[in-house]
Design an enzyme around this catalytic site. Sequence first.
Site, PDB file in Angstrom:
ATOM      1  N   CYS A  22      26.286   2.988  64.863  1.00 47.17           N
ATOM      2  CA  CYS A  22      25.525   4.237  64.754  1.00 47.17           C
ATOM      3  C   CYS A  22      24.033   4.047  65.020  1.00 47.17           C
ATOM      4  O   CYS A  22      23.389   4.937  65.594  1.00 47.17           O
ATOM      5  CB  CYS A  22      25.735   4.860  63.378  1.00 47.17           C
ATOM      6  SG  CYS A  22      25.483   3.730  61.993  1.00 47.17           S
ATOM      7  N   HIS A  62      19.738   8.705  61.239  1.00 44.56           N
ATOM      8  CA  HIS A  62      19.038   7.426  61.338  1.00 44.56           C
ATOM      9  C   HIS A  62      17.760   7.616  62.163  1.00 44.56           C
ATOM     10  O   HIS A  62      17.810   8.024  63.327  1.00 44.56           O
ATOM     11  CB  HIS A  62      19.918   6.383  62.033  1.00 44.56           C
ATOM     12  CG  HIS A  62      21.065   5.886  61.205  1.00 44.56           C
ATOM     13  ND1 HIS A  62      21.228   6.210  59.883  1.00 44.56           N
ATOM     14  CD2 HIS A  62      22.105   5.064  61.526  1.00 44.56           C
ATOM     15  CE1 HIS A  62      22.325   5.619  59.425  1.00 44.56           C
ATOM     16  NE2 HIS A  62      22.872   4.920  60.395  1.00 44.56           N
TER      17      HIS A  62
END
Length: 346
Positions: free
Chosen positions: A150, A244
């Site tokens: 990710c 993120h």
Amino acid sequence: MTVQVGVLGATGAVGQRLIQLLEPHPDFEIAALTASDSSAGHAYRDVAKWRVDTPIPAEIAEMTVHATTPEAIPDDVDLLFSSLPSSVGAKVEPPFCEAGYVVSSNSSNSRMAEDVPLVIPEVNAEHLDLLEVQRDERGWDGALVKNPNCSTITFVPTLAALAAAGFTLEEVHVATLQAVSGAGYDGVSSMEIIDNAIPHIGSEEEKLETESRKLLGTFDGAELTHDGVEVAASCNRIPTLDGHLENVWVEAEEELTPADAADAMAEFPALDLPSSPDPLIHVFEDPSRPQPRLDRNLGDGMAIAAGGIRESTFGLQYNCLAHNTIRGAAGASVLNGELLLENGYL
């Protein structure tokens, strides 16, 4: 034609995101759900602690969960989406491929295997043809394709945009500020993360440093050569739920100005696939953006956001952001499934 699909590891956090994305999908129809042996034989609603931000689809709730074995999958299923823990995926994904199933996997096992394509469709769709090598070498009727970590997915599209604009990347440093959902629901306790930041995520730095070079590499039809850029990563867990955020420093062989970088990212093309957002990369002029709470859902959670682009003492510096459980996990697997369908692998 609607493709019948299954979800391996359907009760976990990424499995639930997969169901959320697949249930309304125009080309895919969920026909099988698998989980651990203790969940097999039960209705999905009874074994999945549903934590996604939309209601559990009524039809899915009543489906019976199967064991995670090829024998348990209905014959009309063509494509499997895997959200299994890597230790489990390493054991069970190959038998599914041997049995003729095509597996689009989010699990980290085999990402760096020489004959397994690691794909972000907008970045390196041509790497999917590595499946021909894989099938020849392993004798599989099925196939295995992986999406990256990710945090890797968050910054590699921005690097690919610079490379596509003609810049030769020499060195990249990246510091990640990663949301707690990346560790799973039980991954980080509240006592660890509230009023805190954790400056280490096990094996995460290595994934960014190696996966990025494979994604940016070149495939000549027989062999994949990794890109020569040097990547150094530092990974941190922070108390945001999703999204993120990453700080990136890039040194290029050519002169690379903030305007050059902004144009390259904004113009980097999307694909004509249902889950590929347009634009792929949103570029902010506001130096305080992107921010997880404000920008993680751009492009239905599938877009990359970039901003704060400026010159620094180490080349160019900028920030980028992606929704880690959508673009960075479940959505990435679905997008790879769409690419598999588009390229005739199903």
